[in-house]
Design a protein around this motif. Structure first.
Motif, PDB file in Angstrom:
ATOM      1  N   ALA A 130       1.207  -6.958  -9.470  1.00 53.96           N
ATOM      2  CA  ALA A 130       2.475  -6.699 -10.154  1.00 53.96           C
ATOM      3  C   ALA A 130       3.657  -6.908  -9.211  1.00 53.96           C
ATOM      4  CB  ALA A 130       2.485  -5.276 -10.712  1.00 53.96           C
ATOM      5  N   VAL A 131       3.548  -6.381  -7.990  1.00 62.49           N
ATOM      6  CA  VAL A 131       4.641  -6.541  -7.034  1.00 62.49           C
ATOM      7  C   VAL A 131       4.813  -8.010  -6.670  1.00 62.49           C
ATOM      8  CG1 VAL A 131       5.482  -5.931  -4.744  1.00 62.49           C
ATOM      9  CG2 VAL A 131       4.358  -4.198  -6.157  1.00 62.49           C
ATOM     10  N   GLU A 132       3.713  -8.696  -6.443  1.00 63.85           N
ATOM     11  CA  GLU A 132       3.794 -10.108  -6.088  1.00 63.85           C
ATOM     12  C   GLU A 132       4.462 -10.907  -7.197  1.00 63.85           C
ATOM     13  OE1 GLU A 132       0.894 -13.712  -4.500  1.00 63.85           O
ATOM     14  OE2 GLU A 132       0.129 -11.671  -4.641  1.00 63.85           O
ATOM     15  N   SER A 133       4.304 -10.458  -8.441  1.00 64.72           N
ATOM     16  CA  SER A 133       4.888 -11.168  -9.578  1.00 64.72           C
ATOM     17  C   SER A 133       6.339 -10.769  -9.846  1.00 64.72           C
ATOM     18  CB  SER A 133       4.041 -10.919 -10.834  1.00 64.72           C
ATOM     19  OG  SER A 133       2.750 -11.469 -10.676  1.00 64.72           O
ATOM     20  N   GLY A 134       6.851  -9.761  -9.110  1.00 68.62           N
ATOM     21  CA  GLY A 134       8.261  -9.439  -9.242  1.00 68.62           C
ATOM     22  C   GLY A 134       8.607  -8.010  -9.582  1.00 68.62           C
ATOM     23  N   THR A 135       7.616  -7.159  -9.819  1.00 70.55           N
ATOM     24  CA  THR A 135       7.897  -5.752 -10.082  1.00 70.55           C
ATOM     25  C   THR A 135       8.277  -5.046  -8.792  1.00 70.55           C
ATOM     26  OG1 THR A 135       6.333  -5.710 -11.927  1.00 70.55           O
ATOM     27  CG2 THR A 135       6.951  -3.588 -10.985  1.00 70.55           C
ATOM     28  N   GLY A 136       9.360  -4.270  -8.803  1.00 70.11           N
ATOM     29  CA  GLY A 136       9.763  -3.518  -7.625  1.00 70.11           C
ATOM     30  C   GLY A 136       8.864  -2.309  -7.415  1.00 70.11           C
ATOM     31  N   LEU A 137       8.684  -1.929  -6.151  1.00 68.35           N
ATOM     32  CA  LEU A 137       7.914  -0.736  -5.778  1.00 68.35           C
ATOM     33  C   LEU A 137       8.779   0.101  -4.857  1.00 68.35           C
ATOM     34  CD1 LEU A 137       5.309   0.988  -5.570  1.00 68.35           C
ATOM     35  CD2 LEU A 137       4.589  -0.534  -3.701  1.00 68.35           C
ATOM     36  N   ALA A 138       8.935   1.384  -5.175  1.00 74.48           N
ATOM     37  CA  ALA A 138       9.805   2.246  -4.388  1.00 74.48           C
ATOM     38  C   ALA A 138       9.214   3.645  -4.288  1.00 74.48           C
ATOM     39  CB  ALA A 138      11.199   2.314  -5.025  1.00 74.48           C
ATOM     40  N   GLY A 139       9.584   4.329  -3.209  1.00 76.15           N
ATOM     41  CA  GLY A 139       9.141   5.699  -3.041  1.00 76.15           C
ATOM     42  C   GLY A 139       9.655   6.299  -1.753  1.00 76.15           C
ATOM     43  N   TRP A 140       9.266   7.541  -1.519  1.00 75.03           N
ATOM     44  CA  TRP A 140       9.746   8.259  -0.343  1.00 75.03           C
ATOM     45  C   TRP A 140       8.620   9.107   0.244  1.00 75.03           C
ATOM     46  CZ3 TRP A 140      11.656   8.906  -5.298  1.00 75.03           C
ATOM     47  CH2 TRP A 140      11.221  10.044  -5.990  1.00 75.03           C
ATOM     48  N   HIS A 141       8.734   9.314   1.551  1.00 76.89           N
ATOM     49  CA  HIS A 141       7.892  10.243   2.288  1.00 76.89           C
ATOM     50  C   HIS A 141       6.400   9.972   2.011  1.00 76.89           C
ATOM     51  CE1 HIS A 141       8.042  13.720   4.911  1.00 76.89           C
ATOM     52  NE2 HIS A 141       7.200  14.392   4.142  1.00 76.89           N
ATOM     53  N   GLY A 142       5.603  11.031   1.931  1.00 80.49           N
ATOM     54  CA  GLY A 142       4.168  10.846   1.754  1.00 80.49           C
ATOM     55  C   GLY A 142       3.766  10.281   0.418  1.00 80.49           C
ATOM     56  N   GLY A 143       4.703  10.273  -0.544  1.00 79.17           N
ATOM     57  CA  GLY A 143       4.382   9.737  -1.854  1.00 79.17           C
ATOM     58  C   GLY A 143       4.159   8.248  -1.867  1.00 79.17           C
ATOM     59  N   ILE A 144       4.622   7.562  -0.807  1.00 84.24           N
ATOM     60  CA  ILE A 144       4.379   6.123  -0.705  1.00 84.24           C
ATOM     61  C   ILE A 144       3.833   5.749   0.670  1.00 84.24           C
ATOM     62  CG2 ILE A 144       6.745   5.561   0.011  1.00 84.24           C
ATOM     63  CD1 ILE A 144       6.488   3.017  -1.787  1.00 84.24           C
ATOM     64  N   ALA A 145       4.243   6.475   1.723  1.00 85.03           N
ATOM     65  CA  ALA A 145       3.837   6.128   3.082  1.00 85.03           C
ATOM     66  C   ALA A 145       2.637   6.918   3.573  1.00 85.03           C
ATOM     67  CB  ALA A 145       5.011   6.337   4.040  1.00 85.03           C
ATOM     68  N   ASP A 146       2.095   7.790   2.735  1.00 87.02           N
ATOM     69  CA  ASP A 146       0.851   8.494   3.075  1.00 87.02           C
ATOM     70  C   ASP A 146      -0.064   8.545   1.860  1.00 87.02           C
ATOM     71  OD1 ASP A 146      -1.049   9.810   4.580  1.00 87.02           O
ATOM     72  OD2 ASP A 146      -0.152  11.779   4.303  1.00 87.02           O
ATOM     73  N   SER A 147      -0.133   7.421   1.154  1.00 77.60           N
ATOM     74  CA  SER A 147      -0.991   7.318  -0.032  1.00 77.60           C
ATOM     75  C   SER A 147      -2.242   6.514   0.304  1.00 77.60           C
ATOM     76  CB  SER A 147      -0.240   6.592  -1.159  1.00 77.60           C
ATOM     77  OG  SER A 147       1.021   7.162  -1.392  1.00 77.60           O
ATOM     78  N   TYR A 148      -3.378   6.917  -0.294  1.00 77.00           N
ATOM     79  CA  TYR A 148      -4.587   6.088  -0.292  1.00 77.00           C
ATOM     80  C   TYR A 148      -4.954   5.617   1.124  1.00 77.00           C
ATOM     81  CZ  TYR A 148      -2.091   5.726  -4.756  1.00 77.00           C
ATOM     82  OH  TYR A 148      -1.331   5.988  -5.873  1.00 77.00           O
ATOM     83  N   ARG A 149      -5.114   6.573   2.018  1.00 76.74           N
ATOM     84  CA  ARG A 149      -5.309   6.270   3.433  1.00 76.74           C
ATOM     85  C   ARG A 149      -6.481   5.335   3.704  1.00 76.74           C
ATOM     86  NH1 ARG A 149      -4.756  12.376   6.000  1.00 76.74           N
ATOM     87  NH2 ARG A 149      -2.515  12.697   5.539  1.00 76.74           N
ATOM     88  N   ALA A 150      -7.490   5.369   2.843  1.00 77.94           N
ATOM     89  CA  ALA A 150      -8.694   4.569   3.089  1.00 77.94           C
ATOM     90  C   ALA A 150      -8.588   3.148   2.552  1.00 77.94           C
ATOM     91  CB  ALA A 150      -9.919   5.252   2.466  1.00 77.94           C
TER      92      ALA A 150
END
Length: 231
Positions: A76-96
């Motif tokens: 989706a992002v590669e096709s043009g959908t934006g992705l946004a977030g803050w703190h652990g909600g985006i930078a500490d997701s799905y560690r594996a």
């Protein structure tokens, strides 16, 4: 023209994913977005639904994501959908999930704590007063233009990152006698990233609702949401 935003929230409750995202739902609607809210990232596997989105706002700390959902998010992002977030909600997701980490471009490593004798055994042990410093690029960017450096007393994120990021603000971890590193470490605090036709925005400040209500943090995030969606 109406745009469509998907808010995905969940994971660790300590980041208040419902209250945190609720702060920004009125802003999105006021700016012409129809908003859909989901409690699991598995919605990303719905290719037809994802194709209709202009923006994904993710607030999911830790947790897990299936291969199909991660592939759907990346597509989706590669096709043009934006992705946004803050703190652990985006930078500490799905560690594996290395494919997710590759997409976002920064992974939480730690938030250094107070001097050991000052710690009381709760989240405040990691609340340090620190500066968020706007970079030269940031002073010219739509997200951070006209903002000055500012101070916060909250978690100071140390993130692992790569050179595909356009860093709009940084924070510096000082050398302390009770820490094992030997020189100050500059870590990105706000960055953008281009991925195919899509835009990615990340703010590491945002640990709690009061931080998100800080005038500077809220301004950066609101502008970041619009920038990611090309609104």
């Amino acid at each position: 023209m109406t745009k469509t935003a998907l808010v995905v929230r969940g994971g660790w409750d300590g980041h208040q994913p419902i209250d945190a995202t609720d702060l920004f739902l009125p802003f999105l609607r006021e700016n012409g977005f129809e908003v859909r809210v989901e409690s699991t990232p598995e919605i990303y596997a719905d290719a037809a639904g994802m194709a209709e989105l202009d923006l994904i706002v993710q607030c999911v700390t830790m947790s897990e994501i299936s291969r199909e959902a991660c592939e759907g998010l990346r597509a989706a992002v590669e096709s043009g959908t934006g992705l946004a977030g803050w703190h652990g909600g985006i930078a500490d997701s799905y560690r594996a999930n290395t494919d997710y980490l590759h997409l976002v471009g920064g992974q939480f490593a730690t938030h250094p704590g107070k001097e050991p004798s000052a710690r009381v055994g709760d989240q405040t042990d990691s609340y340090l007063t620190h500066a968020i410093e706007i970079t030269e690029l940031g002073r010219q960017h739509d997200i951070t233009a006209a903002l000055d450096d500012f101070a916060l007393t909250t978690e100071q994120y140390w993130v692992l990152h790569d050179d595909l990021n356009d860093v709009l603000a940084t924070t510096t971890h000082p050398v302390q006698p009770y820490h094992p590193w030997h020189r100050p470490i500059v870590s990105p605090a706000v960055w953008t990233r281009l991925w195919g036709q899509g835009r990615i925005f990340v703010s590491t400040p945002g640990h709690s609702v009061d931080v998100l209500q800080d005038d500077n943090v809220r301004t950066i995030i609101e502008r970041g949401l619009l920038w990611a969606a090309r609104a």
